[in-house]
Scaffold this motif. Structure first.
Motif, PDB file in Angstrom:
ATOM      1  N   ILE A 186       0.836  -1.201   0.000  1.00 23.25           N
ATOM      2  CA  ILE A 186       0.000   0.000   0.000  1.00 23.25           C
ATOM      3  C   ILE A 186       0.871   1.251   0.000  1.00 23.25           C
ATOM      4  CG2 ILE A 186      -1.658   1.334   1.378  1.00 23.25           C
ATOM      5  CD1 ILE A 186      -2.834  -1.358   2.293  1.00 23.25           C
ATOM      6  N   ALA A 187       1.909   1.243   0.822  1.00 20.47           N
ATOM      7  CA  ALA A 187       2.805   2.410   0.875  1.00 20.47           C
ATOM      8  C   ALA A 187       3.500   2.627  -0.463  1.00 20.47           C
ATOM      9  CB  ALA A 187       3.828   2.200   1.990  1.00 20.47           C
ATOM     10  N   ALA A 188       3.966   1.518  -1.106  1.00 18.52           N
ATOM     11  CA  ALA A 188       4.628   1.664  -2.405  1.00 18.52           C
ATOM     12  C   ALA A 188       3.660   2.189  -3.461  1.00 18.52           C
ATOM     13  CB  ALA A 188       5.224   0.323  -2.835  1.00 18.52           C
ATOM     14  N   SER A 189       2.410   1.699  -3.438  1.00 17.47           N
ATOM     15  CA  SER A 189       1.422   2.182  -4.416  1.00 17.47           C
ATOM     16  C   SER A 189       1.137   3.660  -4.207  1.00 17.47           C
ATOM     17  CB  SER A 189       0.132   1.372  -4.286  1.00 17.47           C
ATOM     18  OG  SER A 189       0.371   0.003  -4.559  1.00 17.47           O
ATOM     19  N   ILE A 190       0.999   4.059  -2.941  1.00 19.57           N
ATOM     20  CA  ILE A 190       0.736   5.482  -2.671  1.00 19.57           C
ATOM     21  C   ILE A 190       1.900   6.338  -3.159  1.00 19.57           C
ATOM     22  CG2 ILE A 190       0.470   7.169  -0.818  1.00 19.57           C
ATOM     23  CD1 ILE A 190      -1.088   5.015   0.737  1.00 19.57           C
ATOM     24  N   ARG A 191       3.132   5.892  -2.850  1.00 14.13           N
ATOM     25  CA  ARG A 191       4.283   6.666  -3.332  1.00 14.13           C
ATOM     26  C   ARG A 191       4.303   6.731  -4.870  1.00 14.13           C
ATOM     27  NH1 ARG A 191      10.370   4.931  -1.796  1.00 14.13           N
ATOM     28  NH2 ARG A 191       9.797   5.877   0.216  1.00 14.13           N
ATOM     29  N   TYR A 192       3.987   5.593  -5.529  1.00 17.32           N
ATOM     30  CA  TYR A 192       4.002   5.572  -7.003  1.00 17.32           C
ATOM     31  C   TYR A 192       2.968   6.542  -7.589  1.00 17.32           C
ATOM     32  CZ  TYR A 192       3.038   3.960 -11.737  1.00 17.32           C
ATOM     33  OH  TYR A 192       2.825   3.907 -13.077  1.00 17.32           O
ATOM     34  N   PHE A 193       1.751   6.494  -7.056  1.00 18.06           N
ATOM     35  CA  PHE A 193       0.706   7.354  -7.612  1.00 18.06           C
ATOM     36  C   PHE A 193       0.995   8.832  -7.375  1.00 18.06           C
ATOM     37  CE2 PHE A 193      -2.015   3.466  -7.404  1.00 18.06           C
ATOM     38  CZ  PHE A 193      -2.290   3.403  -8.755  1.00 18.06           C
ATOM     39  N   ILE A 194       1.561   9.137  -6.215  1.00 18.98           N
ATOM     40  CA  ILE A 194       1.904  10.547  -5.959  1.00 18.98           C
ATOM     41  C   ILE A 194       2.992  11.010  -6.914  1.00 18.98           C
ATOM     42  CG2 ILE A 194       2.926  12.107  -4.271  1.00 18.98           C
ATOM     43  CD1 ILE A 194       1.472  10.559  -2.095  1.00 18.98           C
ATOM     44  N   ASP A 195       4.028  10.197  -7.099  1.00 16.22           N
ATOM     45  CA  ASP A 195       5.094  10.564  -8.042  1.00 16.22           C
ATOM     46  C   ASP A 195       4.566  10.639  -9.483  1.00 16.22           C
ATOM     47  OD1 ASP A 195       6.806  10.615  -5.919  1.00 16.22           O
ATOM     48  OD2 ASP A 195       7.624   8.587  -6.266  1.00 16.22           O
ATOM     49  N   GLU A 196       3.642   9.727  -9.813  1.00 14.06           N
ATOM     50  CA  GLU A 196       3.090   9.736 -11.174  1.00 14.06           C
ATOM     51  C   GLU A 196       2.253  10.997 -11.425  1.00 14.06           C
ATOM     52  OE1 GLU A 196       2.448   8.213 -15.038  1.00 14.06           O
ATOM     53  OE2 GLU A 196       3.895   7.723 -13.431  1.00 14.06           O
ATOM     54  N   ILE A 197       1.524  11.408 -10.414  1.00 22.70           N
ATOM     55  CA  ILE A 197       0.735  12.644 -10.567  1.00 22.70           C
ATOM     56  C   ILE A 197       1.657  13.828 -10.796  1.00 22.70           C
ATOM     57  CG2 ILE A 197      -0.742  14.268  -9.303  1.00 22.70           C
ATOM     58  CD1 ILE A 197      -2.069  11.801  -8.014  1.00 22.70           C
ATOM     59  N   ASP A 198       2.738  13.910 -10.016  1.00 19.41           N
ATOM     60  CA  ASP A 198       3.702  15.007 -10.209  1.00 19.41           C
ATOM     61  C   ASP A 198       4.303  14.969 -11.609  1.00 19.41           C
ATOM     62  OD1 ASP A 198       3.179  15.776  -7.651  1.00 19.41           O
ATOM     63  OD2 ASP A 198       4.943  14.766  -6.776  1.00 19.41           O
ATOM     64  N   ARG A 199       4.638  13.753 -12.070  1.00 20.52           N
ATOM     65  CA  ARG A 199       5.242  13.647 -13.404  1.00 20.52           C
ATOM     66  C   ARG A 199       4.270  14.060 -14.500  1.00 20.52           C
ATOM     67  NH1 ARG A 199       5.297  10.391 -17.556  1.00 20.52           N
ATOM     68  NH2 ARG A 199       3.764   9.004 -16.604  1.00 20.52           N
ATOM     69  N   ARG A 200       3.018  13.633 -14.372  1.00 21.90           N
ATOM     70  CA  ARG A 200       2.039  13.982 -15.401  1.00 21.90           C
ATOM     71  C   ARG A 200       1.743  15.481 -15.411  1.00 21.90           C
ATOM     72  NH1 ARG A 200      -2.481   9.207 -16.173  1.00 21.90           N
ATOM     73  NH2 ARG A 200      -1.000   7.483 -16.399  1.00 21.90           N
ATOM     74  N   GLN A 201       1.753  16.080 -14.272  1.00 21.56           N
ATOM     75  CA  GLN A 201       1.560  17.533 -14.247  1.00 21.56           C
ATOM     76  C   GLN A 201       2.711  18.254 -14.948  1.00 21.56           C
ATOM     77  OE1 GLN A 201       1.040  18.424 -10.096  1.00 21.56           O
ATOM     78  NE2 GLN A 201      -1.179  18.017 -10.137  1.00 21.56           N
ATOM     79  N   MET A 202       3.922  17.762 -14.740  1.00 21.73           N
ATOM     80  CA  MET A 202       5.070  18.352 -15.432  1.00 21.73           C
ATOM     81  C   MET A 202       4.977  18.103 -16.955  1.00 21.73           C
ATOM     82  SD  MET A 202       8.133  17.341 -12.779  1.00 21.73           S
ATOM     83  CE  MET A 202       9.359  18.023 -13.869  1.00 21.73           C
ATOM     84  N   ASP A 203       4.564  16.891 -17.337  1.00 27.74           N
ATOM     85  CA  ASP A 203       4.406  16.608 -18.775  1.00 27.74           C
ATOM     86  C   ASP A 203       3.337  17.482 -19.400  1.00 27.74           C
ATOM     87  OD1 ASP A 203       6.366  14.714 -18.570  1.00 27.74           O
ATOM     88  OD2 ASP A 203       4.984  12.995 -18.449  1.00 27.74           O
ATOM     89  N   LEU A 204       2.243  17.685 -18.682  1.00 32.59           N
ATOM     90  CA  LEU A 204       1.163  18.515 -19.207  1.00 32.59           C
ATOM     91  C   LEU A 204       1.642  19.942 -19.428  1.00 32.59           C
ATOM     92  CD1 LEU A 204      -1.802  18.764 -19.989  1.00 32.59           C
ATOM     93  CD2 LEU A 204      -2.318  19.265 -17.581  1.00 32.59           C
ATOM     94  N   ALA A 205       2.384  20.459 -18.471  1.00 34.55           N
ATOM     95  CA  ALA A 205       2.911  21.817 -18.649  1.00 34.55           C
ATOM     96  C   ALA A 205       3.898  21.877 -19.809  1.00 34.55           C
ATOM     97  CB  ALA A 205       3.594  22.275 -17.344  1.00 34.55           C
ATOM     98  N   ASP A 206       4.737  20.828 -19.966  1.00 32.54           N
ATOM     99  CA  ASP A 206       5.687  20.811 -21.073  1.00 32.54           C
ATOM    100  C   ASP A 206       4.972  20.706 -22.424  1.00 32.54           C
ATOM    101  OD1 ASP A 206       8.509  20.626 -21.956  1.00 32.54           O
ATOM    102  OD2 ASP A 206       7.904  18.632 -22.638  1.00 32.54           O
TER     103      ASP A 206
END
Length: 823
Positions: free
Chosen positions: A398-418
């Motif tokens: 559960i902790a690994a999934s939460i960390r993955y989804f949080i990092d993925e959200i940050d990455r997608r926000q950066m991709d969207l801005a790019d």
């Protein structure tokens, strides 16, 4: 594509924050309460059994409503593909149009059935439970199969069109072959062209030439029939060029053959040219059929590749669904076994488990959950806290999934801005003007559009409506176009409009638009291209064309004036000759009348004196009678000359239509021309025409034609040292046609000059007063006014013959059907 949508990630990540905001019982207290009731686990055995049954029923329902229909649909998909593979070669080999249409309709029906199967499979995937990466792979295979089916449908349509063109070209080719067969029969009916006649055995003279001509024509037809069997376009083009060369040689041989064989040969040659090398004829049909067949073979191969591609997709999809079904069935069996064992173990281990769980939760679970909850709340509040991932159990996952989804959200926000930055750079760097508007209210414009209209971005966005940039007469069209785009979603066609810059000047633009989503709402993106220079160039081109047409009209008017001047000059030359000819009989008449007047005065004087003698009176009567006969004969001669000149001159200067006898009219014309040719020593002019041949037409045109031909012969055919004979002959032909020939045995016309004699302003005596319009006027009068034809035959040193054929009764209406032929 496999990641959870951003909106769902934000909702799941915010859930602990929402639980923290409300009143809740702490996790330590909940675990303690749970440990105190663990003694009641025996009672929960029944609950576990019931839940196991519900899970079993859910899995069976999934198998019957989703997995099994998927397997059946994928099997149908593969079976339909096998039918499609079997019918594609039949379409490529269709020999008739009805067969082609029937096979094409079957293929379209099969493709539509395949499309529906793919749509059914997509619906089944959407109805089923999410399956992770495997489910996404299946959706990806379905999308690829659907895209490939669309390409396959377009390829089959192209294949059908090429097969249709191949069939149509084959039909035209067969028609040309039948025409060749008919032409071969006509060739065999030519005199001297019987089977076996060839250049080696043909008799000399015309028969031998005709036989050789027929052999060459037959060989050409045989080569043409063989060329249609070739499979190479280059070889077909070579055969076409050879056929054109052979046709040209056959035309020259036909032109050199006397009538009537020459006309028959020319007709056969013209028919052969129409069948072989005319547009859409045998060679064109063969080339089109070969090209269509090559394209059909290429499209057939492409279709097979596409079918194989779809088959691979469906096979992979079938394997994936089969594996999924096998895994689900195995999971169901494992679940049943596991739940059964669990029910048996729970009864004996309930008390011991209660104690162990209490100690375990308190030691290994509570503290870790508290730390995980704190890290998640910190990240949600904006800090850079790290989510702890420790151990090797469910909490760790559960902790690994939460960390993955949080990092993925940050990455997608950066991709969207790019991506947004790259899109803006692409639009801003475009050389075409781009403006986005909603209800004609500008929302965005790039630099190219701003430069085109001559304004800044702020000023452009403050404009009330983009219609202010369009000329008023074009605004209704733009409004209708906008409503159509918003209603249908289809892009507009390219339209050329007048636009107005912000400074008031006008420009020409080409406008295309399409519907887009702009910040969550419907808008229209318009692409604007400045075409002012192209429009100005087109206007300049039109002005140049108008100037060229005006120059052509002036040139034609000048040519008509020169032709009229030439006609008047010919008439003036005739007037001068007739005046000189009439002068002699009038002079003799005046001399005789003067002498008779003197004799009357002498007789009157002697009678008054009474000294007249009988011998003197008798001498006066004899001399007076002679003088009277002399006066009468010369006056009659002068009157005849004037009458002939009057008739010819009036006819040449007017376009009056009347009936006249041809032989009589030729005689009058020659009498009027006698002053011109009487001094030519040794010249003999003969007329051979039926007495009763009467024409109904334009004598002026005929007078001008004969005058120009006679003067042309006197000028070019004869010399002082080479007099000869000029013959004017006429005869009545079938179908009420008249043949009029003007022939001389003079110097003839050189072969390099003969093709040019009817051209305007062509003369060999430019420095001696020749205008080059005489024979050009003859050609125009014969083919235009008389509705006839003119041919010329000339052999240098032997003479020249002009042959005119025209209707005895000139048509009152219709276009010119005449032509000139040079031999």
């Amino acid at each position: 594509m496999d990641a959870t949508p951003p909106s769902t990630d934000r909702t799941d990540a915010a859930a602990p924050l929402r639980r923290r905001r409300g009143a809740r019982v702490g996790i330590v207290l909940r675990i303690s309460i749970g440990l105190t009731i663990m003694t009641m686990l025996v009672l929960l055995v029944g609950v576990v059994s019931l839940s196991s049954f519900q899970l079993f029923r859910g899995e069976v329902s999934v198998l019957s409503t989703t997995t099994l229909p998927k397997v059946i649909t994928s099997a149908e998909l593969r079976g339909s593909l096998q039918k499609l593979v079997a019918r594609l070669p039949v379409l490529a080999g269709a020999a008739t149009t009805p067969q082609r249409r029937a096979i094409y309709d079957e293929l379209i029906s099969e493709l539509e059935f395949l499309r529906k199967l793919v749509e059914r499979m997509r619906d089944l995937h959407q109805q089923g439970e999410p399956g992770g990466d495997g489910e996404s792979d299946e959706l990806r295979l379905l999308e690829q199969a659907q895209s490939t089916l669309l390409i396959l449908a377009a390829t089959v349509a192209d294949l059908n069109a090429e097969v249709g063109r191949q069939i149509e070209a084959g039909a035209r080719q067969a028609e040309a072959i039948r025409a060749l067969a008919q032409l071969a029969d006509a060739l065999e009916r030519l005199p001297g062209a019987e089977p076996g006649t060839g250049p080696a055995v043909a008799a000399p003279g015309e028969g031998g030439m005709l036989g050789a001509w027929a052999v060459r024509a037959g060989a050409l037809m045989a080569r043409a029939a063989g060329a249609m069997q070739t499979d190479h376009l280059n070889r077909l083009r070579v055969e076409r060029r050879n056929a054109e060369n052979t046709l040209a040689e056959l035309g020259r041989l036909a032109a050199a053959t006397p009538e009537p064989e020459g006309s028959a040969m020319e007709r056969i040659r013209a028919d052969l040219a129409t069948i072989l090398v005319a547009p859409g004829a045998l060679f064109d049909s063969s080339a089109e059929r070969l090209q269509a067949r090559n394209r059909a073979q290429a499209l057939s191969g492409q279709s097979r590749v596409l079918v194989e591609t779809v088959d691979r997709f469906t096979l992979a999809l079938f394997d994936a669904i089969h594996d999924q079904s096998t895994d689900r069935t195995g999971d169901l069996a494992a679940m049943i076994q596991e739940r059964s064992r669990l029910v048996m173990v729970l009864g004996g281990a309930s008390i011991l488990l209660a104690i162990l769980v209490h100690l375990f939760f308190r030691r290994f679970l509570t503290s870790r959950l508290v730390a995980l909850n704190g890290a998640v709340l910190a990240r949600l509040s904006g800090s850079d806290a790290t989510v702890p991932v420790e151990g090797n159990d469910e909490i760790t996952d559960i902790a690994a999934s939460i960390r993955y989804f949080i990092d993925e959200i940050d990455r997608r926000q950066m991709d969207l801005a790019d991506n947004e930055r790259r899109f803006r750079d692409l639009v801003e760097g475009s050389i075409q003007g781009i403006i986005i508007h909603r209800d004609f209210r500008p929302l965005y414009a790039n630099d190219a559009f701003l430069q085109m209209l001559g304004g800044s971005l702020d000023r452009t966005l403050r404009v009330r409506s983009v219609l202010d940039f369009i000329a008023e007469d074009n605004r209704p069209l733009v409004e209708d176009n906008y409503r159509h785009i918003v209603a249908t979603g289809l892009p507009s066609e390219r339209r050329r409009l007048r636009a107005r810059r912000l400074d008031g000047s006008e420009r020409w633009i080409e406008l295309t638009s399409r519907r887009i989503d702009w910040k969550g709402e419907t808008a229209v993106q318009s692409i604007v291209v400045d075409v002012t220079r192209e429009v100005e160039a087109e206007a300049a081109l039109r002005r140049s064309r108008d100037a060229a047409e005006q120059a052509l009209r002036e040139l034609k008017e000048t040519q008509a004036s020169l032709i009229q001047a030439e006609k008047m000059a010919s008439l003036g030359q005739l007037v001068a000759g007739v005046a000189h000819e009439v002068n002699t009989p009038i002079g003799i008449t005046i001399t005789g009348a003067s002498q008779l007047a003197l004799q009357f005065e002498e007789l009157t004087r002697q009678l008054a004196a009474g000294a007249i003698k009988k011998s003197e009176f008798q001498r006066f009567l004899a001399d007076g009678g002679e003088m009277a006969r002399l006066i009468l004969s010369n006056s009659t001669r002068a009157a005849d000359l004037v009458q002939s000149f009057k008739m010819v001159a009036v006819d040449q200067s007017s376009d009056e239509r009347r009936r006249f006898e041809l032989r009589t009219y030729i005689g009058e014309l020659l009498r009027s021309l006698r002053p011109v040719y009487k001094d030519v020593a040794g010249l003999d002019i003969g007329v051979d025409s039926p007495d009763a041949l009467e024409l109904d037409g334009y004598p002026g045109a005929l007078s001008q034609i004969l005058t120009n031909l006679v003067l042309n012969a006197l000028t070019h055919a004869f010399t002082p040292h080479h007099p000869g004979r000029l013959t004017i002959a006429a005869r009545l032909l079938p179908q009420d046609q008249v043949e009029l020939t003007v022939a001389d045995d003079g110097l003839g016309i050189p072969s390099d000059i003969l093709p040019k004699i009817f051209d305007p302003f062509f003369t060999t005596r430019r420095g001696s007063g020749g205008s080059g319009l005489g024979l050009h006027i003859v050609y125009n009068l014969v083919t235009g006014t008389l509705r006839g034809t003119i041919t010329v035959q000339s052999i240098p040193g032997e003479g020249t013959r002009f042959t005119l054929r025209f209707p005895r009764v000139t048509p009152t209406a219709g276009t010119s059907v005449g032509k000139a032929e040079l031999v």
